[in-house]
Motif scaffolding. Structure first.
Motif, PDB file in Angstrom:
ATOM      1  N   PHE A  60       0.998  -1.371  -0.063  1.00 10.63           N
ATOM      2  CA  PHE A  60       0.010  -0.024  -0.019  1.00 10.63           C
ATOM      3  C   PHE A  60       0.904   1.191  -0.150  1.00 10.63           C
ATOM      4  O   PHE A  60       1.994   1.191   0.253  1.00 10.63           O
ATOM      5  N   SER A  63      -1.267   7.391   3.115  1.00  9.31           N
ATOM      6  CA  SER A  63      -2.003   8.362   2.657  1.00  9.31           C
ATOM      7  C   SER A  63      -1.230   9.882   2.682  1.00  9.31           C
ATOM      8  O   SER A  63      -0.253   9.890   3.333  1.00  9.31           O
ATOM      9  N   MET A 109      -7.591   4.274   5.290  1.00  6.84           N
ATOM     10  CA  MET A 109      -6.211   3.483   4.841  1.00  6.84           C
ATOM     11  C   MET A 109      -5.465   2.894   6.008  1.00  6.84           C
ATOM     12  O   MET A 109      -5.559   3.114   7.128  1.00  6.84           O
ATOM     13  N   ASN A 124      -7.153  -2.486   8.120  1.00  7.54           N
ATOM     14  CA  ASN A 124      -6.366  -1.344   7.981  1.00  7.54           C
ATOM     15  C   ASN A 124      -6.186  -0.689   9.393  1.00  7.54           C
ATOM     16  O   ASN A 124      -5.328   0.247   9.445  1.00  7.54           O
ATOM     17  N   SER A 308       4.277  -0.875   3.019  1.00  7.07           N
ATOM     18  CA  SER A 308       4.077   0.371   2.392  1.00  7.07           C
ATOM     19  C   SER A 308       5.513   0.796   1.439  1.00  7.07           C
ATOM     20  O   SER A 308       5.425   1.860   1.040  1.00  7.07           O
TER      21      SER A 308
END
Length: 323
Positions: A60, A63, A109, A124, A308
């Motif tokens: 991911f 944000s 997120m 999440n 991430s």
């Protein structure tokens, strides 16, 4: 005396964490490799717990609201210090999404939180052991169940409708010493404040969720009193979802109509009550292994930073996490 000791511990907590912020942070980062080398030799329990707290499985991107490790929000301060205790081992420029405070919804997120709803779609919400001074206070209880007062006790704020339902359901039950010390509450609900030690003089202590989890659950389950509560709907690092009804606590119906019958049953079968108390105590003990707690905390963040795309995974460490 207990309050004075608790205050002294709080002062030490802040002094120690402030000192950690003053020390050059590069000293902590140099120790990360050594920590990870030791962590990958841990047992399966460590791996299971880290993957329970951090359920993320896919890559991911943080944000736009993500903050660098070097600029974590300082308020509330205990959340900051509890996260920074382990985040400081990583590069200060790494980005992380955080939601401090009582989290009642799953973040959109992946984000580090203190608590999350208990459901099958909460990945999440990455759990860390935050606000632990308040939530993981589990003082020793030296009074045996049989020596305690054969009654039910509860104190707390009326910040959840279920708590008012409980007080209404128990208003005419003589074996219940329940209420709120808040002066703003309706007169029929008010009761004098009781310390944790005073509440542990009762055989039965009720745990009720408030804004999110029930803060008193940990110290009740680590005591020699029997925990009674409706099944939890939120969880923290304590993994409330894994607590089993009739194994670690006594379940109550949402309207509490079964409370009198439950107390009557355990007054007649104290050995059964002590069996549940023993299982609850055993459940609590795993959170007192400081070495495992530190290892799991580091791995939860390590997994977050790897997925991430900000940290290149060490093959051996990642094999331990994903195996």
């Amino acid at each position: 005396m207990a309050t004075a000791l608790r205050n002294a511990v709080k002062v030490f907590y802040y002094a120690r964490n402030a000192a950690r912020d003053i020390v050059p942070q590069a000293l902590f980062r140099r120790r990360l490799t050594g920590w990870l080398d030791q962590v990958r030799l841990s047992d399966a329990t460590v791996r299971e717990r880290l993957n329970y707290y951090n359920k993320l499985q896919h890559a991911f991107v943080p944000s736009p609201a993500a903050v660098p490790v070097s600029r974590l929000p300082f308020s509330p301060s205990m959340y900051y210090y509890d996260l920074k205790e382990f985040a400081r081992y990583f590069d200060p420029g790494l980005l992380i999404d955080v939601e401090f405070g009582d989290v009642i919804n799953v973040p959109r997120m992946p984000a580090v939180v203190k608590d999350r709803p208990i459901n099958d779609d909460n990945s999440n919400a990455v759990l860390m052991k935050l606000d632990k001074f308040r939530h993981f206070h589990m003082p020793a209880d030296r009074m045996h169940f049989a020596d305690k007062r054969p009654a039910v006790v509860w104190r707390g704020e009326l910040n959840n409708p279920i708590r008012t339902v409980f007080l209404e359901a128990t208003r005419n039950l003589s074996f219940c010493d329940v209420g709120t010390p808040k002066r703003t509450a309706a007169e029929q609900y008010r009761k004098p404040y009781l310390t944790i030690e005073q509440q542990r003089h009762y055989r039965y202590i009720v745990s009720l969720e408030g804004n999110d989890v029930a803060t008193n659950l940990k110290w009740i389950m680590s005591s020699n009193s029997l925990c009674l509560m409706p099944p939890p709907t939120y969880e923290t690092w304590f993994a409330e979802r894994q607590i089993e009804a009739n194994v670690h606590y006594v379940p109550l119906e949402p309207d509490f109509a079964d409370l009198a019958d439950k107390v009557r049953h355990f007054e007649r079968h104290p050995a059964e009550a002590e069996r549940i108390i023993g299982a609850a105590n055993a459940y609590c003990r795993k959170f007192c292994n400081e070495r495992d707690e530190q290892a799991i905390s580091l791995l939860v963040l390590y997994k977050y930073f790897v997925l991430s795309g900000q940290v290149e995974p060490d093959p051996d460490v990642w094999r331990f996490i994903s195996s």
